[in-house]
Motif scaffolding. Structure first.
Motif, PDB file in Angstrom:
ATOM      1  N   ARG A  70       0.820  -1.204   0.000  1.00 49.57           N
ATOM      2  CA  ARG A  70       0.000   0.000   0.000  1.00 49.57           C
ATOM      3  C   ARG A  70       0.856   1.257   0.000  1.00 49.57           C
ATOM      4  NH1 ARG A  70      -5.282  -1.281   3.591  1.00 49.57           N
ATOM      5  NH2 ARG A  70      -5.656  -3.289   2.669  1.00 49.57           N
ATOM      6  N   HIS A  71       0.316   2.259  -0.626  1.00 52.73           N
ATOM      7  CA  HIS A  71       0.953   3.560  -0.651  1.00 52.73           C
ATOM      8  C   HIS A  71       0.381   4.379   0.504  1.00 52.73           C
ATOM      9  CE1 HIS A  71       2.830   7.113  -2.258  1.00 52.73           C
ATOM     10  NE2 HIS A  71       1.684   7.748  -2.206  1.00 52.73           N
ATOM     11  N   ILE A  72       1.244   4.928   1.325  1.00 56.08           N
ATOM     12  CA  ILE A  72       0.805   5.719   2.471  1.00 56.08           C
ATOM     13  C   ILE A  72       0.552   7.146   2.007  1.00 56.08           C
ATOM     14  CG2 ILE A  72       1.440   6.606   4.745  1.00 56.08           C
ATOM     15  CD1 ILE A  72       3.196   4.062   5.024  1.00 56.08           C
ATOM     16  N   LEU A  73      -0.677   7.610   2.208  1.00 55.10           N
ATOM     17  CA  LEU A  73      -1.048   8.960   1.804  1.00 55.10           C
ATOM     18  C   LEU A  73      -0.915   9.958   2.946  1.00 55.10           C
ATOM     19  CD1 LEU A  73      -4.236   8.128  -0.289  1.00 55.10           C
ATOM     20  CD2 LEU A  73      -1.907   8.474  -1.114  1.00 55.10           C
ATOM     21  N   ALA A  74      -1.198   9.526   4.172  1.00 58.68           N
ATOM     22  CA  ALA A  74      -1.111  10.424   5.329  1.00 58.68           C
ATOM     23  C   ALA A  74      -0.769   9.627   6.578  1.00 58.68           C
ATOM     24  CB  ALA A  74      -2.428  11.166   5.519  1.00 58.68           C
ATOM     25  N   LYS A  75       0.202  10.153   7.333  1.00 59.02           N
ATOM     26  CA  LYS A  75       0.619   9.545   8.600  1.00 59.02           C
ATOM     27  C   LYS A  75       0.238  10.519   9.714  1.00 59.02           C
ATOM     28  CE  LYS A  75       4.813   7.971   6.316  1.00 59.02           C
ATOM     29  NZ  LYS A  75       6.271   8.061   6.301  1.00 59.02           N
ATOM     30  N   PRO A  76      -0.338  10.023  10.798  1.00 61.49           N
ATOM     31  CA  PRO A  76      -0.703  10.939  11.877  1.00 61.49           C
ATOM     32  C   PRO A  76       0.529  11.472  12.607  1.00 61.49           C
ATOM     33  CG  PRO A  76      -1.243   8.690  12.467  1.00 61.49           C
ATOM     34  CD  PRO A  76      -0.757   8.655  11.051  1.00 61.49           C
ATOM     35  N   ALA A  77       0.653  12.797  12.691  1.00 63.19           N
ATOM     36  CA  ALA A  77       1.812  13.437  13.325  1.00 63.19           C
ATOM     37  C   ALA A  77       1.949  13.027  14.784  1.00 63.19           C
ATOM     38  CB  ALA A  77       1.709  14.954  13.193  1.00 63.19           C
ATOM     39  N   ALA A  78       0.832  12.861  15.491  1.00 59.45           N
ATOM     40  CA  ALA A  78       0.897  12.477  16.907  1.00 59.45           C
ATOM     41  C   ALA A  78       1.545  11.102  17.058  1.00 59.45           C
ATOM     42  CB  ALA A  78      -0.495  12.485  17.531  1.00 59.45           C
ATOM     43  N   ALA A  79       1.291  10.188  16.129  1.00 57.73           N
ATOM     44  CA  ALA A  79       1.897   8.861  16.179  1.00 57.73           C
ATOM     45  C   ALA A  79       3.406   8.961  15.928  1.00 57.73           C
ATOM     46  CB  ALA A  79       1.240   7.931  15.163  1.00 57.73           C
ATOM     47  N   LEU A  80       3.800   9.793  14.984  1.00 55.81           N
ATOM     48  CA  LEU A  80       5.225   9.979  14.710  1.00 55.81           C
ATOM     49  C   LEU A  80       5.943  10.517  15.947  1.00 55.81           C
ATOM     50  CD1 LEU A  80       4.903  11.477  11.121  1.00 55.81           C
ATOM     51  CD2 LEU A  80       5.568   9.149  11.721  1.00 55.81           C
TER      52      LEU A  80
END
Length: 183
Positions: free
Chosen positions: A162-172
């Motif tokens: 899968r291609h990641i479109l958005a990662k949650p900043a809080a998780a990072l």
């Protein structure tokens, strides 16, 4: 939705069933239980346990009744909604839960919540990471009630890799990395 639970703060919801022993399985036990196809385990699963993954089980009279796998440090895409995950060593990610057919309906996984939290804390694991489909209202309510914090939405597209479109900043900020497997 990406959710994170501080294990020490988890709400205690269910009573234990004294008939069942609950604990982590050894690789040798996993190999032995894999001989019975009704357990939905492969002998290769023991290799996962040898490389840091944990299998927490409910046993009835020495026979396997239910189990859940916990990854420590990272997990492959096939176990995490098609996206590889890497996370700090004090964090566990649950995947592949199974209950033998004759034990279904006994709410064993609910009854294992507190024993597995205690066992993980004893191993130095203080957090549990979860990925919940954004339309799975029942699981979203359950994780909220259990004390999980919502870290945001992971958005992917495609099949297979899968291609990641958005990662949650809080998780990072919590040290969770998407599209990576450590080790």
């Amino acid at each position: 939705r990406v959710r994170l639970l501080e294990l020490a703060r988890m709400t205690r919801e269910s009573a234990r069933d004294a008939r069942f022993e609950s604990r982590f399985l050894t690789p040798a036990e996993i190999r032995a239980f894999a001989a019975d196809p009704a357990n939905d385990l492969s002998a290769r699963a023991a290799e996962r346990a040898e490389h840091g993954h944990l299998c927490f089980a409910a046993l009835l009279d020495g026979r396997l009744a239910a189990y859940s796998w916990y990854a420590i440090g990272s997990v492959e895409p096939q176990h995490s909604a098609g996206v590889a995950l890497a996370f700090p060593a004090d964090t566990a990610y649950a995947y592949k839960s199974y209950t033998r057919p004759e034990h279904r309906g006994l709410h064993l996984h609910g009854r294992l919540k507190q024993p597995v939290v205690e066992a993980l804390l004893a191993r130095g694991v203080r957090r549990r990471l979860g990925l919940i489909e954004w339309t799975n209202w029942a699981s979203l309510r359950t994780t909220t009630r259990s004390g999980y914090r919502d870290l945001g939405l992971l958005v992917t597209a495609g099949h297979g890799r899968r291609h990641i479109l958005a990662k949650p900043a809080a998780a990072l900020r919590e040290g969770i990395r998407f599209g990576e497997v450590s080790g």
